[in-house]
Design a protein around this motif. Structure first.
Motif, short mmCIF file in Angstrom:
data_model
loop_
_atom_site.label_atom_id
_atom_site.label_comp_id
_atom_site.label_asym_id
_atom_site.label_seq_id
_atom_site.Cartn_x
_atom_site.Cartn_y
_atom_site.Cartn_z
N ILE A 158 28.68 -18.83 -33.60
CA ILE A 158 30.09 -19.15 -33.83
C ILE A 158 30.71 -18.13 -34.78
CG2 ILE A 158 31.67 -20.80 -34.93
CD1 ILE A 158 29.97 -23.04 -33.75
N GLY A 159 29.95 -17.74 -35.80
CA GLY A 159 30.45 -16.75 -36.75
C GLY A 159 30.70 -15.41 -36.08
N ILE A 160 29.79 -15.01 -35.20
CA ILE A 160 29.94 -13.74 -34.49
C ILE A 160 31.12 -13.81 -33.52
CG2 ILE A 160 28.88 -12.23 -32.75
CD1 ILE A 160 26.17 -12.86 -34.11
N LEU A 161 31.21 -14.91 -32.77
CA LEU A 161 32.30 -15.05 -31.80
C LEU A 161 33.65 -15.10 -32.49
CD1 LEU A 161 33.22 -15.33 -28.93
CD2 LEU A 161 32.74 -17.78 -29.03
N SER A 162 33.71 -15.69 -33.68
CA SER A 162 34.96 -15.74 -34.43
C SER A 162 35.44 -14.32 -34.76
CB SER A 162 34.78 -16.54 -35.72
OG SER A 162 34.53 -17.90 -35.44
N LEU A 163 34.51 -13.45 -35.13
CA LEU A 163 34.86 -12.06 -35.44
C LEU A 163 35.30 -11.32 -34.17
CD1 LEU A 163 32.04 -11.07 -37.97
CD2 LEU A 163 34.40 -11.78 -38.45
N VAL A 164 34.61 -11.59 -33.06
CA VAL A 164 34.99 -10.97 -31.79
C VAL A 164 36.39 -11.43 -31.38
CG1 VAL A 164 34.48 -10.96 -29.31
CG2 VAL A 164 32.64 -10.66 -30.97
N ALA A 165 36.68 -12.72 -31.61
CA ALA A 165 38.00 -13.26 -31.27
C ALA A 165 39.10 -12.62 -32.12
CB ALA A 165 38.01 -14.78 -31.46
N GLU A 166 38.72 -12.10 -33.29
CA GLU A 166 39.68 -11.40 -34.15
C GLU A 166 39.90 -9.96 -33.67
OE1 GLU A 166 38.45 -11.53 -38.22
OE2 GLU A 166 38.24 -13.71 -38.24
N GLY A 167 39.10 -9.53 -32.70
CA GLY A 167 39.26 -8.19 -32.16
C GLY A 167 38.24 -7.17 -32.67
N LEU A 168 37.24 -7.62 -33.43
CA LEU A 168 36.24 -6.69 -33.96
C LEU A 168 35.27 -6.27 -32.87
CD1 LEU A 168 37.37 -7.96 -36.62
CD2 LEU A 168 35.08 -7.69 -37.58
N SER A 169 34.83 -5.02 -32.93
CA SER A 169 33.81 -4.52 -32.02
C SER A 169 32.45 -4.99 -32.50
CB SER A 169 33.83 -2.99 -31.99
OG SER A 169 33.46 -2.47 -33.27
N ASN A 170 31.41 -4.79 -31.67
CA ASN A 170 30.05 -5.15 -32.09
C ASN A 170 29.67 -4.43 -33.38
OD1 ASN A 170 29.68 -6.83 -29.90
ND2 ASN A 170 28.59 -5.31 -28.67
N LYS A 171 30.02 -3.16 -33.46
CA LYS A 171 29.68 -2.36 -34.65
C LYS A 171 30.39 -2.90 -35.88
CE LYS A 171 29.59 2.44 -36.28
NZ LYS A 171 29.89 3.85 -35.92
N GLU A 172 31.67 -3.25 -35.73
CA GLU A 172 32.44 -3.77 -36.86
C GLU A 172 31.92 -5.14 -37.29
OE1 GLU A 172 36.76 -1.65 -35.87
OE2 GLU A 172 36.19 -3.54 -34.90
N ALA A 173 31.57 -5.99 -36.30
CA ALA A 173 31.03 -7.32 -36.62
C ALA A 173 29.69 -7.19 -37.34
CB ALA A 173 30.87 -8.14 -35.34
N GLU A 181 23.75 -3.47 -35.12
CA GLU A 181 24.62 -3.60 -33.95
C GLU A 181 23.85 -4.20 -32.77
OE1 GLU A 181 27.54 -0.87 -31.10
OE2 GLU A 181 26.51 0.01 -32.83
N LYS A 182 22.58 -3.83 -32.59
CA LYS A 182 21.80 -4.36 -31.47
C LYS A 182 21.59 -5.86 -31.60
CE LYS A 182 17.22 -3.29 -33.42
NZ LYS A 182 15.96 -2.54 -33.19
N THR A 183 21.58 -6.37 -32.84
CA THR A 183 21.46 -7.81 -33.05
C THR A 183 22.71 -8.53 -32.58
OG1 THR A 183 20.03 -7.45 -34.98
CG2 THR A 183 21.06 -9.62 -34.78
N ILE A 184 23.87 -7.93 -32.87
CA ILE A 184 25.14 -8.51 -32.41
C ILE A 184 25.19 -8.52 -30.89
CG2 ILE A 184 27.65 -8.28 -32.42
CD1 ILE A 184 26.52 -9.14 -35.09
N LYS A 185 24.75 -7.42 -30.26
CA LYS A 185 24.74 -7.33 -28.80
C LYS A 185 23.86 -8.42 -28.20
CE LYS A 185 25.65 -2.36 -28.40
NZ LYS A 185 25.10 -1.04 -27.94
#
Length: 215
Positions: A158-173, A181-185
Motif C-alpha cells: 500500500i505504501g509503494i502504491l500510494s507513491l506510484v499514485a502520486e506519480g513517482l517512478s520506481n526509482k523515485e519510490a 529499485e528492483k525491490t520496488i519492481k
C-alpha cells in the motif's frame, strides 16, 4: 481568445512533435509558442502562460497525467489536451478526473486535430468517440468492486502504491523508501497481480478510488 490559437506541444518524440507543429502551421490559424519533452518541461511552460491550449503525451518522462494534475492545481484555467496512443479506459478516466479538456488518439488526421483544438480553445471539451463509447460501456457493466481488492495488499505494498499514485517512478519510490529499485519492481508485479489490473495507471486509479470511498 485571439484569432490565432497558441499551442504548446510536450512529447518526448521529437519527430512526432515536429510533425504536429508543422501540420498545424500548414493548416493555419495556429502559433506554436512552446515545445518540450518531459513533465518538468510541461510545468515550466505552463508557468509562462503563453499558450491557449497545451498538448501533452501520457508516456513521457515524469508522466503526462501527473504533469496535467500539477499544472491544473496551479493554473485551473489552463486548457490541456492529452494526445496519446493509449486507448486504456483507466487512462481516459484518470485524465478526465484530472480536469483535462480533451483526450485524443495520435492516429487522428491533422485537419481533425486542428478542428478539435479550435473547439477546445473556444471552451468546449472533446473525447475520441471510440473511447467515449468504450468508457460508457464499461461504466454500464455491473460493478465488480475492484477497489475492494486494495484490502488484499500488505502495508508495504500500500505504501509503494500510494507513491506510484502520486506519480513517482520506481526509482523515485525506491529512493523515498530506502529500497532498491528492483525491490520496488518486484512489489509492483505482485500489486498488479493482486489487483487484477494491467498497468500502473489502473492500479493508481484504484488507489484513488479507495481513498475517495474511505473519506
Amino acid at each position: 481568445m485571439s484569432a490565432v490559437v497558441r499551442i504548446t506541444i510536450v512529447d518526448d518524440h521529437p519527430l512526432f512533435r515536429e510533425g504536429v507543429a508543422r501540420s498545424l502551421r500548414e493548416i493555419g490559424g495556429f502559433e506554436i509558442v512552446g515545445e518540450g519533452a518531459t513533465a518538468a518541461d510541461a510545468e515550466r511552460l505552463a508557468g509562462n502562460g503563453q499558450q491557449d491550449v497545451m498538448l501533452l503525451d501520457i508516456s513521457m518522462p515524469g508522466g503526462g497525467l501527473q504533469a496535467a494534475a500539477n499544472i491544473l492545481a496551479k493554473y485551473p484555467d489552463q486548457k490541456i489536451v492529452i494526445l496519446t496512443v493509449s486507448e486504456a479506459s483507466a487512462d481516459l478516466a484518470l485524465a478526465l478526473k484530472t480536469g483535462v479538456r480533451g483526450y485524443v488518439l495520435k492516429g487522428v488526421r491533422s485537419s481533425s486535430l486542428a478542428d478539435i483544438l479550435k473547439c477546445i480553445a473556444a471552451g468546449e471539451r472533446y473525447v475520441s468517440p471510440m473511447l467515449s463509447a468504450q468508457l460508457l460501456n464499461e461504466l454500464m457493466q455491473p460493478a465488480t468492486r475492484k477497489v475492494d481488492l486494495i484490502g488484499q495488499l500488505s502495508d508495504r505494498e500500500i505504501g509503494i502504491l500510494s507513491l506510484v499514485a502520486e506519480g513517482l517512478s520506481n526509482k523515485e519510490a525506491a529512493k523515498r523508501l530506502f529500497l532498491q529499485e528492483k525491490t520496488i519492481k518486484h512489489h509492483m508485479t505482485r500489486i498488479l497481480a493482486k489487483l487484477k489490473v494491467r498497468n500502473r495507471t489502473e492500479a493508481a486509479l484504484l488507489m484513488h478510488e479507495s481513498k475517495t470511498k474511505a473519506s
